[in-house]
Design a protein around this motif. Structure first.
Motif, PDB file in Angstrom:
ATOM      1  N   PRO A 296       7.667  79.260  60.882  1.00  0.00           N
ATOM      2  CA  PRO A 296       8.537  78.108  60.619  1.00  0.00           C
ATOM      3  C   PRO A 296      10.019  78.464  60.519  1.00  0.00           C
ATOM      4  CG  PRO A 296       6.567  77.956  59.270  1.00  0.00           C
ATOM      5  CD  PRO A 296       6.537  79.311  59.946  1.00  0.00           C
ATOM      6  N   ASP A 297      10.335  79.651  59.993  1.00  0.00           N
ATOM      7  CA  ASP A 297      11.752  80.024  59.887  1.00  0.00           C
ATOM      8  C   ASP A 297      12.360  80.412  61.237  1.00  0.00           C
ATOM      9  OD1 ASP A 297      10.087  82.277  59.734  1.00  0.00           O
ATOM     10  OD2 ASP A 297      11.568  83.451  58.625  1.00  0.00           O
ATOM     11  N   HIS A 298      11.557  80.461  62.294  1.00  0.00           N
ATOM     12  CA  HIS A 298      12.068  80.739  63.646  1.00  0.00           C
ATOM     13  C   HIS A 298      12.243  79.467  64.478  1.00  0.00           C
ATOM     14  CE1 HIS A 298      10.102  84.909  63.107  1.00  0.00           C
ATOM     15  NE2 HIS A 298      11.346  84.927  62.688  1.00  0.00           N
ATOM     16  N   LYS A 299      11.965  78.327  63.871  1.00  0.00           N
ATOM     17  CA  LYS A 299      12.019  77.051  64.582  1.00  0.00           C
ATOM     18  C   LYS A 299      13.392  76.806  65.212  1.00  0.00           C
ATOM     19  CE  LYS A 299      10.925  72.192  63.816  1.00  0.00           C
ATOM     20  NZ  LYS A 299      10.428  71.213  62.844  1.00  0.00           N
ATOM     21  N   GLU A 300      14.464  77.030  64.474  1.00  0.00           N
ATOM     22  CA  GLU A 300      15.817  76.811  64.999  1.00  0.00           C
ATOM     23  C   GLU A 300      16.142  77.784  66.123  1.00  0.00           C
ATOM     24  OE1 GLU A 300      18.900  76.533  62.060  1.00  0.00           O
ATOM     25  OE2 GLU A 300      17.625  75.315  60.739  1.00  0.00           O
TER      26      GLU A 300
ATOM     27  N   ALA B 213      14.357  76.556  69.195  1.00  0.00           N
ATOM     28  CA  ALA B 213      15.001  75.354  69.716  1.00  0.00           C
ATOM     29  C   ALA B 213      16.300  75.714  70.446  1.00  0.00           C
ATOM     30  CB  ALA B 213      15.281  74.374  68.588  1.00  0.00           C
ATOM     31  N   ALA B 214      17.040  76.689  69.936  1.00  0.00           N
ATOM     32  CA  ALA B 214      18.286  77.113  70.581  1.00  0.00           C
ATOM     33  C   ALA B 214      18.025  77.734  71.956  1.00  0.00           C
ATOM     34  CB  ALA B 214      19.029  78.108  69.691  1.00  0.00           C
ATOM     35  N   HIS B 215      16.804  78.196  72.189  1.00  0.00           N
ATOM     36  CA  HIS B 215      16.436  78.792  73.481  1.00  0.00           C
ATOM     37  C   HIS B 215      15.546  77.852  74.299  1.00  0.00           C
ATOM     38  CE1 HIS B 215      17.908  82.320  71.345  1.00  0.00           C
ATOM     39  NE2 HIS B 215      18.204  82.777  72.551  1.00  0.00           N
ATOM     40  N   ASN B 216      15.650  76.540  73.991  1.00  0.00           N
ATOM     41  CA  ASN B 216      14.943  75.495  74.736  1.00  0.00           C
ATOM     42  C   ASN B 216      13.422  75.648  74.679  1.00  0.00           C
ATOM     43  OD1 ASN B 216      14.760  73.166  76.311  1.00  0.00           O
ATOM     44  ND2 ASN B 216      14.717  74.352  78.209  1.00  0.00           N
TER      45      ASN B 216
END
Length: 175
Positions: A124-128, A131-134
C-alpha cells in the motif's frame, strides 16, 4: 550435453529430470544469511528448475530457455547492467515469457516502464510510486495482467509461485 544438464549433474550427481520441466529464471538481491532463497525453494518444490542471477553481479547469463522470469531485486546495478537487464527483459517478453514481480521487483519493473498501463499489486505504501509510473495499483496479494504477474510482498511469495506454476501449466496445455 547442454549447460543445464552439466550443472544439474554436478549439483545432484545424476541425470536431470525430463527436459519438459518448466524452467524459471530468478533475478534477486543477494541471498539471505544462510545462502538460501525462499522463493527458489518454493518454485523448486512446485516442480520448476530455477536458474538464478543476483543483482549487482555479472550481467545476466541465463543460458537455458526459460518459461518464466521472476524479478525480486530492488536494483540491478550500474547503468550498463541496467541496460542489459532492459534488453534481456524485452527479449523475454518477445518470446512470450511470463514475467513476475515480487515486492521490490514490482517497483523495478514499474520504474523501467514494463508495467505501464497495467494493473499490478504492491505494498500500500507503494501506491503513489506505481501511479506515478502509470501502473494501476490493485489491493490483492497477487495480480495477473497479461503475461505479468505481480505480488504485494515477500510474505505472499507462495501465492505468487502457485499462480505462476498454474500459468506455466495452462500455457503448456494451450501450446
Amino acid at each position: 550435453m547442454g549447460a543445464y544438464e552439466r550443472r544439474y549433474q554436478r549439483r545432484w550427481g545424476k541425470e536431470p529430470p525430463n527436459r519438459s520441466l518448466p524452467r524459471v529464471a530468478l533475478i534477486h538481491d543477494a541471498p539471505a544469511d544462510d545462502g538460501e532463497n525462499p522463493l527458489r525453494n518454493i518454485l523448486g518444490s512446485g516442480g520448476a528448475a530455477v536458474e538464478e542471477w543476483r543483482s549487482g553481479g555479472e550481467p545476466i547469463r541465463i543460458e537455458t530457455p526459460f518459461r518464466a522470469l521472476v524479478v525480486s531485486a530492488a536494483e540491478i546495478g550500474g547503468e550498463s547492467e541496467l541496460d542489459h537487464f532492459r534488453r534481456f527483459l524485452r527479449r523475454a517478453i518477445g518470446r512470450s515469457t511470463l514475467i513476475a514481480g515480487l515486492g521490490p521487483g514490482v517497483l523495478l519493473l514499474a520504474r523501467e516502464g514494463f508495467l505501464g498501463g497495467r494493473r499490478a499489486s504492491g505494498a500500500p505504501d507503494h501506491k503513489e510510486f506505481l501511479a506515478a509510473h502509470n501502473v494501476h495499483w490493485a489491493d490483492a496479494s497477487v495480480v495477473r495482467d497479461g503475461p505479468f504477474l505481480t505480488c504485494r510482498d515477500p510474505e505472499s511469495a507462495s501465492d505468487l509461485a502457485d499462480e505462476l506454476m498454474e500459468m506455466i501449466r495452462t500455457a503448456g496445455e494451450e501450446g
